[in-house]
Design a protein around this motif. Structure first.
Motif, short mmCIF file in Angstrom:
data_model
loop_
_atom_site.label_atom_id
_atom_site.label_comp_id
_atom_site.label_asym_id
_atom_site.label_seq_id
_atom_site.Cartn_x
_atom_site.Cartn_y
_atom_site.Cartn_z
N SER A 1 44.70 -14.10 -12.61
CA SER A 1 46.11 -14.14 -12.88
C SER A 1 46.63 -12.83 -11.94
O SER A 1 47.74 -13.05 -11.70
CB SER A 1 46.21 -13.26 -14.36
N SER A 2 45.59 -12.18 -11.34
CA SER A 2 46.53 -11.26 -10.26
C SER A 2 46.66 -11.94 -8.82
O SER A 2 47.43 -11.68 -8.05
CB SER A 2 45.60 -9.94 -10.06
N SER A 3 45.86 -13.27 -8.73
CA SER A 3 46.02 -13.82 -7.48
C SER A 3 46.94 -15.10 -7.38
O SER A 3 46.95 -15.72 -6.50
CB SER A 3 44.61 -14.31 -6.87
N GLY A 4 47.44 -15.14 -8.72
CA GLY A 4 48.41 -16.64 -8.90
C GLY A 4 49.74 -16.32 -8.23
O GLY A 4 50.58 -17.19 -8.41
N LYS A 5 50.00 -15.03 -7.72
CA LYS A 5 51.12 -14.81 -7.08
C LYS A 5 51.06 -14.14 -5.78
O LYS A 5 49.84 -13.72 -5.43
CB LYS A 5 52.31 -14.09 -7.77
N PRO A 6 52.25 -14.25 -4.53
CA PRO A 6 51.97 -13.32 -3.56
C PRO A 6 51.43 -11.96 -3.80
O PRO A 6 52.19 -11.46 -4.75
CB PRO A 6 53.19 -13.60 -2.97
#
Length: 147
Positions: free
Chosen positions: A22-27
């Motif tokens: 979840s933390s790496s699913g966005k820039p």
């Protein structure tokens, strides 16, 4: 008892996996190495690296600064410089703006910064919130790859 330990351990791995996804699913952008060689005329260039530790790509779309009302982003290819609309910042990658390559261009400077000073800029992105950065002003010939 061994069965309970295995369940606890596997549950911990599942929770860890979910939180990192979840933390790496966005820039997730960070800036470092920001500098500006001392300008020798009424224009200047800025250099920095934008690192993206996230799982989604982003784009640097513009740069603003009180130093100039005309700040653009440029790429250099085949010894020619041209203005671009955006630079890609790949997921889990980086955008390097460096001497001899892509850079920030400041035209019609309102003042000439001196070595030891700083120039404030704001980086604007397609997906991420803007990031305020201080460019350290260095001597005109400064190149971090040679220091």
């Amino acid at each position: 008892m061994a069965g309970i330990s295995a369940v606890v351990l596997s549950t911990g791995l599942i929770l860890t996996g979910c939180s990192s996804e979840s933390s790496s699913g966005k820039p997730e952008l960070k800036v470092d190495g920001a500098f500006m060689p001392e300008p020798v005329g009424d224009m200047a260039a800025g250099f920095l690296t934008v690192r993206n530790d996230g799982g989604e790509a982003d784009k640097l779309t513009s740069v603003t600064s009180a130093l100039s009302d005309d700040v653009t982003i440029h790429e250099s290819k085949n010894q020619k410089m041209r203005k671009v609309a955006a630079f890609d910042i790949p997921a889990e990658g980086e955008l390097a703006l460096e001497r001899g390559g892509s850079h920030i261009m400041f035209m019609e400077l309102k003042q000439r910064p001196k070595p030891g000073g700083h120039v404030s800029v704001r980086l604007h992105f397609e997906k991420s919130d803007p990031i305020a950065v201080e460019l350290a002003v260095k001597e005109p010939t400064y190149n971090p790859k040679k220091h």
